[in-house]
Design a protein around this motif. Sequence first.
Motif, PDB file in Angstrom:
ATOM      1  N   GLU A  96       0.853  -1.203   0.000  1.00 44.33           N
ATOM      2  CA  GLU A  96       0.000   0.000   0.000  1.00 44.33           C
ATOM      3  C   GLU A  96       0.884   1.247   0.000  1.00 44.33           C
ATOM      4  N   LEU A  97       1.897   1.242   0.862  1.00 44.67           N
ATOM      5  CA  LEU A  97       2.801   2.395   0.945  1.00 44.67           C
ATOM      6  C   LEU A  97       3.599   2.540  -0.349  1.00 44.67           C
ATOM      7  N   GLY A  98       3.942   1.404  -0.942  1.00 43.06           N
ATOM      8  CA  GLY A  98       4.678   1.420  -2.214  1.00 43.06           C
ATOM      9  C   GLY A  98       3.844   2.078  -3.296  1.00 43.06           C
ATOM     10  N   GLU A  99       2.571   1.721  -3.356  1.00 42.90           N
ATOM     11  CA  GLU A  99       1.657   2.312  -4.346  1.00 42.90           C
ATOM     12  C   GLU A  99       1.495   3.812  -4.097  1.00 42.90           C
ATOM     13  N   SER A 103       9.102   6.113   0.259  1.00 45.90           N
ATOM     14  CA  SER A 103      10.467   6.112  -0.262  1.00 45.90           C
ATOM     15  C   SER A 103      11.229   4.818   0.033  1.00 45.90           C
ATOM     16  N   HIS A 104      12.271   4.618  -0.762  1.00 41.54           N
ATOM     17  CA  HIS A 104      13.223   3.520  -0.649  1.00 41.54           C
ATOM     18  C   HIS A 104      13.692   3.386   0.802  1.00 41.54           C
ATOM     19  N   GLY A 105      13.553   2.209   1.373  1.00 42.72           N
ATOM     20  CA  GLY A 105      14.052   1.993   2.736  1.00 42.72           C
ATOM     21  C   GLY A 105      12.991   2.090   3.807  1.00 42.72           C
ATOM     22  N   TYR A 133       8.053  -8.885  13.040  1.00 44.45           N
ATOM     23  CA  TYR A 133       7.396  -8.992  11.733  1.00 44.45           C
ATOM     24  C   TYR A 133       7.679  -7.676  11.041  1.00 44.45           C
ATOM     25  N   MET A 134       8.477  -7.712   9.996  1.00 44.86           N
ATOM     26  CA  MET A 134       8.841  -6.444   9.359  1.00 44.86           C
ATOM     27  C   MET A 134       8.941  -6.591   7.851  1.00 44.86           C
ATOM     28  N   THR A 135       8.678  -5.486   7.152  1.00 44.96           N
ATOM     29  CA  THR A 135       8.785  -5.498   5.699  1.00 44.96           C
ATOM     30  C   THR A 135       9.454  -4.208   5.248  1.00 44.96           C
ATOM     31  N   ILE A 136      10.506  -4.354   4.459  1.00 47.09           N
ATOM     32  CA  ILE A 136      11.188  -3.165   3.940  1.00 47.09           C
ATOM     33  C   ILE A 136      10.765  -2.946   2.490  1.00 47.09           C
ATOM     34  N   LEU A 137      10.526  -1.684   2.173  1.00 43.64           N
ATOM     35  CA  LEU A 137      10.148  -1.297   0.809  1.00 43.64           C
ATOM     36  C   LEU A 137      11.396  -0.797   0.077  1.00 43.64           C
ATOM     37  N   LEU A 138      11.631  -1.330  -1.110  1.00 46.51           N
ATOM     38  CA  LEU A 138      12.818  -0.934  -1.873  1.00 46.51           C
ATOM     39  C   LEU A 138      12.405  -0.467  -3.261  1.00 46.51           C
ATOM     40  N   ARG A 139      13.190   0.450  -3.790  1.00 45.93           N
ATOM     41  CA  ARG A 139      12.961   0.879  -5.177  1.00 45.93           C
ATOM     42  C   ARG A 139      14.271   0.699  -5.945  1.00 45.93           C
ATOM     43  N   PRO A 140      14.613  -0.543  -6.228  1.00 42.05           N
ATOM     44  CA  PRO A 140      15.925  -0.828  -6.825  1.00 42.05           C
ATOM     45  C   PRO A 140      15.989  -0.395  -8.288  1.00 42.05           C
TER      46      PRO A 140
END
Length: 325
Positions: A96-99, A103-105, A133-140
Amino acid sequence: MKSEILKILREADGYISGQQLCDQFQVSRTAVWKVVNQLKEEGYPIEAVRNKGYFLKELPDIFSKEELESRMHNAWAGCEVHFFPEIDSTNTKAKELGEAGASHGTLVVADRQVAGKGRRGRSWSSPAGENIYMTILLRPKMQPVKAPMLTLVMAYSVALAMQTYDIEVGIKWPNDLVVNGKKVCGILTEMSTEIDFINYVIIGTGINVGTSRFPEEISQTATSLLKETGKEIPRAELTAEVMKQFETLYGQFEQTGDLSFLQDGYNAILVNFDRQVRILEPGRERNGIARGIDRQGELLVEYPDGTVEPVFAGEVSVRGIYGYV
Ligand code: BTN
């Protein structure tokens, strides 16, 4: 400002004067006092002494946005934390945050998940107060085919973080972390791509830190750091350590574009190394000996006829001949 003040108090040798905090954040004494009071209410034993200032007497094991952010010393990984006492799944939230353009990280962390997701459509047991329980968002900025390698980068980062607590951790290819032959951590990577462009990748990591009793169906294969080592590891500290390792390894991965930089270290703790594995492909099963990963992160398997072939993560499932490992 709350995370920053907490960081300053934790890292201070003695008292920190209220005036110093006012100057640093350009706010009034009352504003500082309010933040300190909030921290006290959240469980931080902060002593306030006239003419001396504030002093954090002990480091309580608190899992919150401020505790996590105040422990990060990175340039980007985990610097922005979205914390939830309860959520369906941190992976779902990270998407959801990615959409929404986060930001990256950006890191999503929860104390409890009510719909925790495992690989292959399984669920992930996620009780409150015990685990990470964790999830990292990346924009490689890389080709989508390279994204699966990021899962191995995370697995190795978690392993290095555990090693800082002198835990003897192994990796079951591609990305399960194992202590004494049982699983302590699982990783679920998902992504959103165009044909030749990664929109974002999310890497969800579940670490069993303090669970002492597991549901019947997984009790033979799952364990926790507490159960295996007796160590009570503060979750926020371990989370920050994983983020630190991940930021460093990610930087190396960006430079090399493959996993050559971690291949030897990964193979050294690969529990499948030189052991029989059964490769379950759709429609057939083959037995062979695992000979470690190559620079793409594929598992090299030697078959009875002497041929060695790489196995691609995602295409097959590797089961040890002897039980889980
Ligand atoms: C596996 O099956 O081994 C992968 C498990 C991944 C679990 C983590 S917990 C945090 C993140 N959110 C989820 O819903 N799943 C991952």
